[in-house]
Structure formats: structure tokens, C-alpha cells
Scaffold this active site. Structure first.
Site, PDB file in Angstrom:
ATOM      1  CB  CYS A 109      12.085  25.439  -8.135  1.00  0.00           C
ATOM      2  SG  CYS A 109      11.744  23.781  -8.814  1.00  0.00           S
TER       3      CYS A 109
ATOM      4  N   GLY B 154      -5.183  -9.000   3.759  1.00  0.00           N
ATOM      5  CA  GLY B 154      -5.830  -8.154   2.767  1.00  0.00           C
ATOM      6  C   GLY B 154      -5.127  -8.048   1.434  1.00  0.00           C
TER       7      GLY B 154
ATOM      8  CG  ASN C 178      -1.885  -1.189   1.182  1.00  0.00           C
ATOM      9  OD1 ASN C 178      -2.129  -1.775   0.131  1.00  0.00           O
ATOM     10  ND2 ASN C 178      -2.401  -1.561   2.339  1.00  0.00           N
TER      11      ASN C 178
ATOM     12  CG  ASP D 224      -2.729   3.300   2.843  1.00  0.00           C
ATOM     13  OD1 ASP D 224      -1.968   3.075   3.809  1.00  0.00           O
ATOM     14  OD2 ASP D 224      -3.455   2.424   2.333  1.00  0.00           O
TER      15      ASP D 224
ATOM     16  CD  GLU E  66     -12.210 -12.247  -3.009  1.00  0.00           C
ATOM     17  OE1 GLU E  66     -11.477 -11.695  -3.852  1.00  0.00           O
ATOM     18  OE2 GLU E  66     -13.452 -12.250  -3.086  1.00  0.00           O
TER      19      GLU E  66
ATOM     20  CB  CYS F  51      14.704  21.732  -7.047  1.00  0.00           C
ATOM     21  SG  CYS F  51      13.212  21.765  -6.020  1.00  0.00           S
TER      22      CYS F  51
ATOM     23  CB  CYS G 154      10.370  19.333  -7.075  1.00  0.00           C
ATOM     24  SG  CYS G 154      10.717  20.389  -8.508  1.00  0.00           S
TER      25      CYS G 154
ATOM     26  CB  ALA H 117      -8.133  -6.949   7.783  1.00  0.00           C
TER      27      ALA H 117
ATOM     28  CG  HIS I 118       3.822  -1.144  -4.863  1.00  0.00           C
ATOM     29  ND1 HIS I 118       2.678  -1.895  -4.679  1.00  0.00           N
ATOM     30  CD2 HIS I 118       4.705  -1.968  -5.504  1.00  0.00           C
ATOM     31  CE1 HIS I 118       2.862  -3.110  -5.189  1.00  0.00           C
ATOM     32  NE2 HIS I 118       4.073  -3.169  -5.686  1.00  0.00           N
TER      33      HIS I 118
END
Length: 248
Positions: free
Chosen positions: A151, A188, A103, A105, A216, A131, A128, A233, A120
Site C-alpha cells: 500500500c 542467559g 528476546n 528472535d 557469569e 494499513c 505496515c 546454556a 519485547h
């Protein structure tokens, strides 16, 4: 199911090195939609058109407008749920060494988990392209797309786009942790995205107990995992933690 919860609590009570692998399913209960599966983001948009690094570099405004804006809107207001809090509690109890997550998040850290490997990357920060300045995603204005640094450079999320490599140090450490753990909680995840999906197999090959917590069955069920505890979960991890606390 009660027997499996108690069996998991027993194993964690004896564990010296437990690890969790988490996927999108753990954050659905916090209001963050999954990318894959029923109702997922990829049902609505083509990931190769809007989530590939080449697409972003070609037209960052388009990717921000279609994909990143919506992702930001969910993550800006999301809070850790009982599943994230349960894993953090297991760490404080000395029963969970680390969390390996697919995840982006940042909810594991928000819940209090201190050792989180983000396969990930993380959407909590923007960087940026010119810079290298880092800006919290929650502080990024959406008045202009793509958003820009002071910038003038374009901002991009610090997550891994399609076409980019998973940070090799994250992959290497995940493999080491998976090989060394004696219990792995797989929470999950659909277990179809590699290399993350290979971590439970590494754990099982090294004689760890592999427990799935998912709504599942997955490709791991009955093949790699020792058993599946079906359900949400948050509820299941809360019950496991409650069982653990009886033993303190």
C-alpha cells in the site's frame, strides 16, 4: 557443577509448574549478538538514536539501515540451539509450563516451545504503519529502505522500541506465572532490564527454587537465585534434560 545439575533435575522431576525466563545469552550460541554487555550492539551504536520509537518515526530509513538491517541479517539465518531445544523438550516432558523471554528472535517457537511470552515483541514479523498488514521479516526485501508495504506504508518490526510500553497483558501474565511456579530457570539473562528482571524475585518470594544458568554472575546471584550453574546454556540444559530422561 554436576551436583547442581542433578539438583535441578530432581526439582524439575517433582515440579508441577516450572517456568523459564530467558535473555540474550541463550541466543548468542545461535549467532545472534546481544544488545547489552561486552560485544553487544549498544557498544557500537547509541540506542537512543537508533532504537527509540521517536527516532524510527522521524527517520525510519536511517534506523532500518543502521540497526534493523543487521538484526534481520542475523535472525534470518539463526537456528535454535541446544538450549532452546532443551526447554522445548522439558515442555514436551510435561515439566515446563511456559517460557518468558526478553528476546525478539522467535527461536523458542522454532524449537517447539508452544507457550512463549515475548516481553519485547518479535522480530519475525513486520507491520505496515498505514494499513496494518503483517509481513514475515524473512520475506521483506532490502532493496528499498525503509521497506514498504504494497500500500506504500512504511514497515516496522513487531518488537518493542525504547519509548514504547511492554504489552500489559504480557507483563500481567508473566507476574502470575512467576508467582505460581515452583521452579524458575533463569537462562542467559544479565538480570538488569526491568520488569523482566523482577520475575525471579516474584518466584522466590513465593517459595520457588530459582536456578540461574549463565556464563557469569548477575545481580540475582547469591541474592535471589538459589544457585548458579555457570557455563553455556546449550550444554547445561542438554545435561539437565539427559538427567531428566534417566528418570522416565
Amino acid at each position: 557443577m554436576e551436583e547442581r545439575i542433578k539438583k535441578t533435575a530432581d526439582a524439575l522431576s517433582r515440579s508441577r509448574n516450572a517456568v523459564a525466563l530467558t535473555g540474550a545469552g541463550i541466543s548468542v550460541e545461535s549467532g545472534i549478538p546481544p544488545f547489552r554487555g561486552k560485544g553487544g550492539v549498544w557498544e557500537k551504536i547509541d540506542p537512543m538514536e537508533f532504537a527509540h520509537i521517536d527516532s524510527f518515526m522521524k527517520d525510519p530509513g536511517k534506523v532500518w539501515d543502521v540497526l534493523i538491517r543487521e538484526t534481520k541479517s542475523h535472525i534470518d539465518v539463526a537456528e535454535p540451539n541446544d538450549a532452546h531445544l532443551g526447554l522445548a523438550r522439558l515442555e514436551r516432558m510435561g515439566r515446563l509450563s511456559a517460557v518468558i523471554t526478553q528476546n525478539i528472535d522467535g527461536l523458542h517457537q522454532a524449537a517447539g516451545s508452544s507457550d512463549v511470552i515475548e516481553f519485547h515483541g518479535n522480530f519475525a514479523w513486520q507491520r505496515c504503519l498505514d494499513c496494518g498488514e503483517r509481513i514475515k521479516t524473512s520475506e521483506v526485501s532490502m532493496d528499498e529502505l525503509p521497506p514498504r508495504c504494497s500500500c506504500g506504508g512504511v514497515l516496522r518490526p513487531e518488537c518493542v522500541f525504547f519509548g514504547e510500553m511492554i504489552p500489559p497483558e504480557h507483563l500481567a501474565r508473566s507476574r502470575v506465572l512467576s508467582a505460581a511456579c515452583d521452579v524458575m530457570l533463569v537462562v542467559g539473562t544479565s538480570a538488569v532490564v526491568h520488569p523482566a528482571a523482577s520475575m525471579p524475585a516474584i518466584a522466590r518470594q513465593n517459595n520457588a527454587l530459582v536456578v540461574e544458568i549463565n556464563r557469569e554472575e548477575t545481580p540475582l546471584t547469591g541474592v535471589v537465585s538459589d544457585f548458579l550453574i555457570p557455563g553455556d546454556a546449550g550444554e547445561i540444559l542438554s545435561r539437565i534434560v539427559a538427567e531428566m530422561e534417566k528418570r522416565l
